[in-house]
Design a protein around this motif. Sequence first.
Motif, PDB file in Angstrom:
ATOM      1  N   SER A 167       0.815  -1.222   0.000  1.00 21.22           N
ATOM      2  CA  SER A 167       0.000   0.000   0.000  1.00 21.22           C
ATOM      3  C   SER A 167       0.841   1.262   0.000  1.00 21.22           C
ATOM      4  O   SER A 167       0.310   2.354   0.170  1.00 21.22           O
ATOM      5  N   TYR A 168       2.159   1.120  -0.213  1.00 12.58           N
ATOM      6  CA  TYR A 168       3.036   2.275  -0.250  1.00 12.58           C
ATOM      7  C   TYR A 168       2.948   3.049  -1.560  1.00 12.58           C
ATOM      8  O   TYR A 168       3.551   4.111  -1.709  1.00 12.58           O
ATOM      9  N   LYS A 169       2.203   2.506  -2.540  1.00 10.87           N
ATOM     10  CA  LYS A 169       1.980   3.258  -3.765  1.00 10.87           C
ATOM     11  C   LYS A 169       0.568   2.988  -4.276  1.00 10.87           C
ATOM     12  O   LYS A 169      -0.060   1.992  -3.899  1.00 10.87           O
ATOM     13  N   PRO A 170       0.029   3.869  -5.117  1.00 13.29           N
ATOM     14  CA  PRO A 170      -1.365   3.718  -5.558  1.00 13.29           C
ATOM     15  C   PRO A 170      -1.562   2.524  -6.473  1.00 13.29           C
ATOM     16  O   PRO A 170      -0.638   2.030  -7.100  1.00 13.29           O
ATOM     17  N   LYS A 171      -2.801   2.087  -6.551  1.00 17.47           N
ATOM     18  CA  LYS A 171      -3.235   1.086  -7.529  1.00 17.47           C
ATOM     19  C   LYS A 171      -4.412   1.691  -8.290  1.00 17.47           C
ATOM     20  O   LYS A 171      -5.373   2.172  -7.667  1.00 17.47           O
ATOM     21  N   ALA A 172      -4.316   1.687  -9.610  1.00 22.52           N
ATOM     22  CA  ALA A 172      -5.357   2.274 -10.465  1.00 22.52           C
ATOM     23  C   ALA A 172      -5.639   3.719 -10.069  1.00 22.52           C
ATOM     24  O   ALA A 172      -6.789   4.170 -10.077  1.00 22.52           O
TER      25      ALA A 172
END
Length: 283
Positions: A167-172
């Motif tokens: 969760s350290y970077k965005p998804k979609a």
Amino acid sequence: MKYRIGGLLFLVLAVTLLSFVPRKLTWVAIGDSITYLNEHPDETGNRITAGYMSRVVKQLPELQYINHGYNGWTACGIANKIEELNFPRADIYSIFLGTNDWWAGLPIGTFADYENKTGNGTVNGAFRTIIDKLRSLNPDAPVILMTPLQRSDFVYIKDANNNAYGSYKPKAGQTLLRLVQALDTIAAKEKLVKVDLYRKSGITPETAVKFKRLKDPQTGEYKNYTWPAYKDIPFDTKQEEYPYPLAAVNMTYDGLHPSDKGYQAITNMLLKAMKPLLPRIKD
């Protein structure tokens, strides 16, 4: 004759005493694999001994739980199947969903989706469907909203091809924090009990595992990479060993699913939220 009368009196007394045994309160726990695994430690490679529900009822014996955890499911998926899942009437409900919605890239939407009941195409809309269903079953039952956990790089213990970054970077284009903030708003507006696992459980990308065992891209030799170095090291699912040996287990055993230590952290927070509710439910 005296023996018969004495036996009858004993039977009446026993029945009377049993009639005063308080009934157990029923807790229905709705969730994804983190809830489901409570009854399936074998699917963790027996890396856990008990999930959060078993741990909670051990401390609160007046409670009995019903596990409605669904492996891999999303809030949107559960909302779509809400009438088929046969949620029972209960004294208390908990909802622990959202992490799979985030990874699947399902739209979070806005609170207007929740408020206007726009359907199950957004996370906000799906939570409205779920909460409305629970309130239709028992309008007096407290609903506990549990926020998703922060997560590190997940690698499924039985199939390394099933993996996901943390969760350290965005998804979609969406962060997990944004989904959590949507749940913050729902909990506040609906006056639900919120258990903020995202911010307060102690489970973060840094604490999820002690290290990730990967091949050094320069030398090809295995090294134990700690956070945040490992997120930039490629992992070859077909050529490399499973990256989370037992020695790597910390708050999770696979970067996402809690270990015993992680489940205990969740349990401690749930106990703090539940204990004040029980006297009100009993009354």
